[in-house]
Design a protein around this motif. Structure first.
Motif, PDB file in Angstrom:
ATOM      1  N   ILE A  14       0.736  -1.248   0.019  1.00  0.00           N
ATOM      2  CA  ILE A  14       0.371  -0.107   0.191  1.00  0.00           C
ATOM      3  C   ILE A  14       1.123   1.306  -0.395  1.00  0.00           C
ATOM      4  N   GLY A  15       1.549   1.187   0.934  1.00  0.00           N
ATOM      5  CA  GLY A  15       2.793   2.392   1.316  1.00  0.00           C
ATOM      6  C   GLY A  15       3.747   3.155  -0.667  1.00  0.00           C
ATOM      7  N   ARG A  16       3.726   1.883  -0.737  1.00  0.00           N
ATOM      8  CA  ARG A  16       4.776   2.035  -2.004  1.00  0.00           C
ATOM      9  C   ARG A  16       3.293   2.989  -3.035  1.00  0.00           C
ATOM     10  N   ALA A  17       2.631   2.134  -3.496  1.00  0.00           N
ATOM     11  CA  ALA A  17       1.734   2.632  -4.211  1.00  0.00           C
ATOM     12  C   ALA A  17       1.013   3.854  -4.015  1.00  0.00           C
ATOM     13  N   THR A  18       0.587   3.911  -3.047  1.00  0.00           N
ATOM     14  CA  THR A  18       1.188   5.651  -2.604  1.00  0.00           C
ATOM     15  C   THR A  18       1.328   6.727  -2.745  1.00  0.00           C
ATOM     16  N   ILE A  19       2.956   6.065  -2.501  1.00  0.00           N
ATOM     17  CA  ILE A  19       4.127   7.211  -3.059  1.00  0.00           C
ATOM     18  C   ILE A  19       4.337   7.088  -4.254  1.00  0.00           C
ATOM     19  N   ALA A  20       4.321   6.443  -4.527  1.00  0.00           N
ATOM     20  CA  ALA A  20       4.650   6.576  -6.506  1.00  0.00           C
ATOM     21  C   ALA A  20       3.547   7.105  -7.116  1.00  0.00           C
ATOM     22  N   LYS A  21       1.797   7.057  -6.887  1.00  0.00           N
ATOM     23  CA  LYS A  21       0.731   7.731  -6.845  1.00  0.00           C
ATOM     24  C   LYS A  21       1.839   9.813  -7.184  1.00  0.00           C
ATOM     25  N   LEU A  22       1.477   9.993  -5.362  1.00  0.00           N
ATOM     26  CA  LEU A  22       2.695  11.129  -5.152  1.00  0.00           C
ATOM     27  C   LEU A  22       3.694  11.638  -6.172  1.00  0.00           C
ATOM     28  N   ARG A  23       4.181  10.652  -6.193  1.00  0.00           N
ATOM     29  CA  ARG A  23       5.579  11.640  -7.004  1.00  0.00           C
ATOM     30  C   ARG A  23       5.358  11.603  -7.974  1.00  0.00           C
ATOM     31  N   GLY A  24       4.661  10.630  -8.526  1.00  0.00           N
ATOM     32  CA  GLY A  24       3.891  10.871 -10.014  1.00  0.00           C
ATOM     33  C   GLY A  24       3.138  12.300 -10.626  1.00  0.00           C
ATOM     34  N   GLN A  25       3.114  13.200  -9.150  1.00  0.00           N
ATOM     35  CA  GLN A  25       2.539  14.572  -9.039  1.00  0.00           C
ATOM     36  C   GLN A  25       3.156  14.970  -8.884  1.00  0.00           C
ATOM     37  N   GLY A  26       4.458  14.866  -8.287  1.00  0.00           N
ATOM     38  CA  GLY A  26       5.975  15.496  -7.976  1.00  0.00           C
ATOM     39  C   GLY A  26       5.404  16.443  -7.035  1.00  0.00           C
ATOM     40  N   GLU A  65      -4.345   9.400  -4.186  1.00  0.00           N
ATOM     41  CA  GLU A  65      -5.442  10.542  -4.520  1.00  0.00           C
ATOM     42  C   GLU A  65      -6.142  10.471  -3.690  1.00  0.00           C
ATOM     43  N   LEU A  66      -6.579  10.643  -3.282  1.00  0.00           N
ATOM     44  CA  LEU A  66      -7.248  11.183  -1.810  1.00  0.00           C
ATOM     45  C   LEU A  66      -6.301  11.924  -1.199  1.00  0.00           C
ATOM     46  N   LEU A  67      -5.264  11.623  -1.100  1.00  0.00           N
ATOM     47  CA  LEU A  67      -3.810  13.058  -0.369  1.00  0.00           C
ATOM     48  C   LEU A  67      -4.181  14.329  -1.175  1.00  0.00           C
ATOM     49  N   LEU A  68      -3.761  13.602  -2.498  1.00  0.00           N
ATOM     50  CA  LEU A  68      -3.472  15.320  -3.352  1.00  0.00           C
ATOM     51  C   LEU A  68      -4.950  15.537  -3.497  1.00  0.00           C
ATOM     52  N   SER A  69      -6.341  15.650  -3.254  1.00  0.00           N
ATOM     53  CA  SER A  69      -7.371  15.574  -3.197  1.00  0.00           C
ATOM     54  C   SER A  69      -7.526  17.242  -2.675  1.00  0.00           C
ATOM     55  N   ASP A  70      -6.959  17.096  -1.318  1.00  0.00           N
ATOM     56  CA  ASP A  70      -6.720  18.397  -0.467  1.00  0.00           C
ATOM     57  C   ASP A  70      -7.864  19.342  -0.131  1.00  0.00           C
ATOM     58  N   THR A  71      -8.941  17.970   0.112  1.00  0.00           N
ATOM     59  CA  THR A  71      -9.920  17.919   0.770  1.00  0.00           C
ATOM     60  C   THR A  71      -9.682  18.248   2.640  1.00  0.00           C
ATOM     61  N   GLN A  72     -10.378  19.294   2.681  1.00  0.00           N
ATOM     62  CA  GLN A  72     -10.214  19.289   4.533  1.00  0.00           C
ATOM     63  C   GLN A  72     -11.448  19.175   5.324  1.00  0.00           C
ATOM     64  N   ALA A  73     -12.077  18.843   4.767  1.00  0.00           N
ATOM     65  CA  ALA A  73     -13.549  17.935   5.496  1.00  0.00           C
ATOM     66  C   ALA A  73     -13.161  17.226   6.661  1.00  0.00           C
ATOM     67  N   PRO A  74     -13.785  17.714   8.103  1.00  0.00           N
ATOM     68  CA  PRO A  74     -13.753  17.046   8.721  1.00  0.00           C
ATOM     69  C   PRO A  74     -13.434  15.401   9.239  1.00  0.00           C
TER      70      PRO A  74
END
Length: 291
Positions: A11-23, A187-196
């Protein structure tokens, strides 16, 4: 800065690949520096911190705007539930010291239930503790991982029999490929939604039964594989033979009791469902090639 705990896991590796893919800037938190070379090559900052080392864990989160956490499973611990609760306490304390604006926790189907769910009760505790923090929270509740079948598929191909703790073997249950969970987390981390609070359930493109698993694995291995319901008294001895501590095996057994009673599923009327793209055949194909 995005901080990802459990960075070397699927899971962690896939999250990191997604985040780094967006810089996006990422700090990957690992227990040991060996095995993190690919993460460094992807441009990650590497932080070494054991989950039980509160000071190192807190330092790894310094300057984080968002943190993704996953509770390590203590599969060989003599007192598994207590050890996992201690790990959660250390994680939550480190988060409280650093106060990131958002936290994404990898949780579990059934985490809304407060009793009699075995391992899943750990995730209920995790969610409850995180709710005490002043941060935007996302609980990404994952269905059972398809990759868990890797412990049984080789033997099933060899013997032509797939015993299961899922009863009956014709019952459809939610399941997902672990890397897909990481992609959706990114994707959720990159969405930057600040819902409680966001509650997201994630499962694969379809639900499957144990019969589906046996049929698919059999087709891939060019042999017939039958299924059987493992008798309840045999569960814990079989799990212990597979390498789990008796304590952890009891938690697994309690989880499957809840599964077989139909209790492990979406929280009714709460959150949303997102679906991974990887199907069962693709995951099992990688197992039968090496069986």
């Amino acid at each position: 800065m995005f901080v990802v705990l459990g960075a070397t896991g699927k899971i962690g590796r896939a999250t990191i690949a997604k985040l780094r893919g967006q810089g996006a800037p990422v700090r990957a938190v690992v227990r040991r520096p060996d095995g993190a070379d690919d993460l460094s090559a992807m441009g990650c900052d590497i932080a070494v911190a054991d989950i039980q080392n509160g000071a190192a864990l807190s330092e790894s989160m310094r300057g984080a705007t968002a943190v993704q956490i996953i509770c390590p499973m203590s599969v060989r611990a003599d007192h598994a539930a207590a050890e996992m609760k201690n790990s959660i306490g250390t994680i939550v304390d480190a988060l409280d010291r650093n106060r990131p604006s958002s936290i994404l926790a990898i949780s579990d189907y059934g985490a809304h239930l407060a009793s009699d769910t075995g391992i899943t009760l750990t995730f209920h505790h995790l969610e409850s503790e995180l709710k005490k923090l002043p941060a935007a929270l996302t609980f990404l509740r994952s269905a059972e991982h398809m990759e868990n079948w890797s412990r049984q598929i080789g033997r099933a191909v060899e013997t032509g029999m797939l015993p299961s703790l899922h009863h009956p073997t014709t019952k459809l249950f939610p399941t997902v490929s672990a890397p897909d969970v990481g992609v959706i987390a990114g994707e959720l981390l990159l969405s930057d939604t600040q819902a409680p609070l966001r509650i997201i359930h994630v499962e694969g493109p379809n639900r499957y039964s144990v019969e589906d698993v046996a049929r698919t694995a059999g087709a891939l291995a060019s042999r017939k594989i039958a299924t059987s319901e493992m008798p309840r008294p045999d569960w814990i001895p079989a799990l212990v033979r597979g390498g789990l501590s008796a304590s952890y095996a009891e938690l697994v057994a309690a989880l499957y009791d809840a599964h077989n009673a139909g209790r492990i599923d979406l929280e009714p009327g709460v959150g949303e469902v997102r679906r991974g793209r990887t199907g069962l055949r693709e995951v099992l194909a990688s197992m039968t090639k090496t069986s």
